[in-house]
Design an enzyme around this catalytic site. Structure first.
Site, PDB file in Angstrom:
ATOM      1  N   ASP A   1      37.236  53.247  36.112  1.00 44.45           N
ATOM      2  CA  ASP A   1      37.234  54.699  36.302  1.00 44.45           C
ATOM      3  C   ASP A   1      37.340  54.973  37.800  1.00 44.45           C
ATOM      4  O   ASP A   1      37.626  54.061  38.579  1.00 44.45           O
ATOM      5  CB  ASP A   1      36.005  55.348  35.649  1.00 44.45           C
ATOM      6  CG  ASP A   1      34.704  54.932  36.314  1.00 44.45           C
ATOM      7  OD1 ASP A   1      34.748  54.262  37.383  1.00 44.45           O
ATOM      8  OD2 ASP A   1      33.633  55.272  35.782  1.00 44.45           O
ATOM      9  N   GLU A   2      37.088  56.216  38.205  1.00 44.14           N
ATOM     10  CA  GLU A   2      37.341  56.539  39.612  1.00 44.14           C
ATOM     11  C   GLU A   2      36.277  55.984  40.561  1.00 44.14           C
ATOM     12  O   GLU A   2      36.461  56.003  41.778  1.00 44.14           O
ATOM     13  CB  GLU A   2      37.533  58.051  39.779  1.00 44.14           C
ATOM     14  CG  GLU A   2      38.815  58.487  39.063  1.00 44.14           C
ATOM     15  CD  GLU A   2      39.348  59.850  39.485  1.00 44.14           C
ATOM     16  OE1 GLU A   2      38.896  60.369  40.520  1.00 44.14           O
ATOM     17  OE2 GLU A   2      40.219  60.370  38.761  1.00 44.14           O
ATOM     18  N   GLY A   3      35.168  55.477  40.040  1.00 44.44           N
ATOM     19  CA  GLY A   3      34.168  54.844  40.903  1.00 44.44           C
ATOM     20  C   GLY A   3      34.523  53.387  41.140  1.00 44.44           C
ATOM     21  O   GLY A   3      35.507  52.875  40.607  1.00 44.44           O
TER      22      GLY A   3
ATOM     23  N   ASN B   1      39.131  45.573  34.350  1.00 41.38           N
ATOM     24  CA  ASN B   1      38.918  44.734  35.539  1.00 41.38           C
ATOM     25  C   ASN B   1      37.926  43.625  35.204  1.00 41.38           C
ATOM     26  O   ASN B   1      36.992  43.835  34.433  1.00 41.38           O
ATOM     27  CB  ASN B   1      38.347  45.619  36.668  1.00 41.38           C
ATOM     28  CG  ASN B   1      38.052  44.838  37.929  1.00 41.38           C
ATOM     29  OD1 ASN B   1      38.887  44.084  38.421  1.00 41.38           O
ATOM     30  ND2 ASN B   1      36.846  45.007  38.480  1.00 41.38           N
TER      31      ASN B   1
ATOM     32  N   ARG C   1      49.987  53.821  53.557  1.00 44.89           N
ATOM     33  CA  ARG C   1      49.226  53.484  52.345  1.00 44.89           C
ATOM     34  C   ARG C   1      49.680  54.357  51.173  1.00 44.89           C
ATOM     35  O   ARG C   1      49.757  53.894  50.037  1.00 44.89           O
ATOM     36  CB  ARG C   1      47.742  53.699  52.650  1.00 44.89           C
ATOM     37  CG  ARG C   1      46.815  52.953  51.755  1.00 44.89           C
ATOM     38  CD  ARG C   1      46.823  51.461  52.064  1.00 44.89           C
ATOM     39  NE  ARG C   1      46.190  50.731  50.972  1.00 44.89           N
ATOM     40  CZ  ARG C   1      46.032  49.413  50.936  1.00 44.89           C
ATOM     41  NH1 ARG C   1      46.461  48.661  51.921  1.00 44.89           N
ATOM     42  NH2 ARG C   1      45.443  48.833  49.926  1.00 44.89           N
TER      43      ARG C   1
ATOM     44  N   HIS D   1      35.035  41.370  36.968  1.00 44.89           N
ATOM     45  CA  HIS D   1      34.208  41.316  38.181  1.00 44.89           C
ATOM     46  C   HIS D   1      33.266  40.116  38.074  1.00 44.89           C
ATOM     47  O   HIS D   1      32.647  39.911  37.020  1.00 44.89           O
ATOM     48  CB  HIS D   1      33.415  42.618  38.350  1.00 44.89           C
ATOM     49  CG  HIS D   1      32.616  42.622  39.608  1.00 44.89           C
ATOM     50  ND1 HIS D   1      33.192  42.874  40.842  1.00 44.89           N
ATOM     51  CD2 HIS D   1      31.313  42.342  39.846  1.00 44.89           C
ATOM     52  CE1 HIS D   1      32.265  42.764  41.776  1.00 44.89           C
ATOM     53  NE2 HIS D   1      31.118  42.450  41.203  1.00 44.89           N
TER      54      HIS D   1
ATOM     55  N   ASN E   1      42.524  33.549  36.524  1.00 51.78           N
ATOM     56  CA  ASN E   1      42.299  34.437  35.370  1.00 51.78           C
ATOM     57  C   ASN E   1      43.612  34.762  34.679  1.00 51.78           C
ATOM     58  O   ASN E   1      43.663  34.830  33.446  1.00 51.78           O
ATOM     59  CB  ASN E   1      41.569  35.708  35.803  1.00 51.78           C
ATOM     60  CG  ASN E   1      40.078  35.488  35.927  1.00 51.78           C
ATOM     61  OD1 ASN E   1      39.370  35.406  34.928  1.00 51.78           O
ATOM     62  ND2 ASN E   1      39.591  35.349  37.156  1.00 51.78           N
TER      63      ASN E   1
ATOM     64  N   GLY F   1      45.062  33.294  40.890  1.00 54.03           N
ATOM     65  CA  GLY F   1      45.540  33.625  39.552  1.00 54.03           C
ATOM     66  C   GLY F   1      44.991  32.757  38.440  1.00 54.03           C
ATOM     67  O   GLY F   1      45.644  32.593  37.407  1.00 54.03           O
TER      68      GLY F   1
HETATM   69  C1  GAR Z   1      37.836  36.226  40.357  1.00 54.13           C
HETATM   70  O1  GAR Z   1      36.612  35.577  40.538  1.00 54.13           O
HETATM   71  C2  GAR Z   1      37.611  37.683  40.018  1.00 54.13           C
HETATM   72  O2  GAR Z   1      36.491  37.905  39.228  1.00 54.13           O
HETATM   73  C3  GAR Z   1      37.441  38.276  41.396  1.00 54.13           C
HETATM   74  O3  GAR Z   1      38.418  37.626  42.179  1.00 54.13           O
HETATM   75  C4  GAR Z   1      38.603  36.295  41.669  1.00 54.13           C
HETATM   76  C5  GAR Z   1      40.090  36.063  41.474  1.00 54.13           C
HETATM   77  O4  GAR Z   1      40.357  34.736  41.114  1.00 54.13           O
HETATM   78  N1  GAR Z   1      37.580  39.699  41.383  1.00 54.13           N
HETATM   79  C6  GAR Z   1      36.820  40.518  42.120  1.00 54.13           C
HETATM   80  O5  GAR Z   1      36.001  40.131  42.926  1.00 54.13           O
HETATM   81  C7  GAR Z   1      37.092  42.002  41.909  1.00 54.13           C
HETATM   82  N2  GAR Z   1      36.024  42.787  42.474  1.00 54.13           N
HETATM   83  P1  GAR Z   1      41.729  34.308  40.431  1.00 54.13           P
HETATM   84  O6  GAR Z   1      42.854  34.862  41.304  1.00 54.13           O
HETATM   85  O7  GAR Z   1      41.709  32.812  40.455  1.00 54.13           O
HETATM   86  O8  GAR Z   1      41.772  34.871  39.033  1.00 54.13           O
END
Ligand code: GAR
Length: 208
Positions: free
Chosen positions: A147-149, A108, A66, A110, A14, A12
């Protein structure tokens, strides 16, 4: 006031960056109405509680299938009545149902420069392992609409980060977080909260 629901799976950091940037007014017109984790042990839940933010876990382990989990996740988001859903290290695929209901209102973060090192299997540390294995010299992070991708939605913000020759995946991950993720995710939320982001011809446009 933009109400955001933040979905998390792990540490967490972010989420913490969003909390801190709201507290110091770098993000304005924004309130975190709730945090949802798919993982009971996520430290992100503690971070939310420490800041007085409603937080709950909706784990697939607690549901018989699920489909039932996905329905519970949608209900959990709906209960928080968010204007925007923020995936901040949420390592569960979002169903088309949720995407339809929150069309253009899910973002999101990434940890790479999309379209490099994204899509199936590219999440968390795996992204940085692949970056080092390929030997690219510049990586970074991307905030995009969902989006859906998988990692295909309109890109809102990106920031580049240099790869060093002696990087390990962990060191690179930390640098990408510090120099890119913790900056562009709060900035993207602030831009959305202040009406500066629109989608034109399938692309996100940010006005300064
Ligand atoms: C972050 O690096 C984020 O970009 C990544 O997970 C980590 C979470 O860290 N997300 C992905 O890879 C999504 N495809 P955090 O829990 O410390 O924020």
């Amino acid at each position: 006031m933009l109400k955001i629901c933040v979905l998390v799976s792990g540490g967490g950091t972010n989420l913490q960056a969003i909390i801190d940037r709201i507290a110091d007014n770098t993000i304005t017109n924004t309130e975190i109405c709730g945090v949802i984790s798919n993982n009971h042990g996520a430290y992100a839940l503690e971070r939310a509680k420490n800041s007085g933010i409603p937080a709950r876990c909706i784990s697939p382990k607690d549901y018989e299938s699920r489909d039932v989990f996905n329905a519970a996740l949608l209900d959990g988001i709906n209960e928080m009545k968010p204007d925007l859903v923020v995936l901040a290290g949420f390592l569960v695929s979002i169903t088309p149902d949720i995407i339809r209901q929150y069309n253009g209102r899910i973002i999101n973060i990434h940890p790479s420069l999309i379209p490099s090192f994204c899509g199936k299997g590219y999440y968390g540390l795996h992204v940085h392992e692949a970056v080092l294995a390929r030997g690219v010299k510049v990586t970074g992070a991307t905030v995009h609409f969902v989006d859906e991708g998988m990692d295909t939605g309109p890109i809102i913000m990106q920031k580049a980060v240099e790869v060093q020759s002696d990087d390990t995946p962990e060191i690179l991950q930390r640098r990408v977080m510090e120099q890119a993720e913790w900056i562009i995710l709060p900035a993207a939320i602030n831009n959305i909260a202040n009406g500066k982001v629109s989608i034109v011809d399938g692309k996100a446009v940010v006005v300064s």
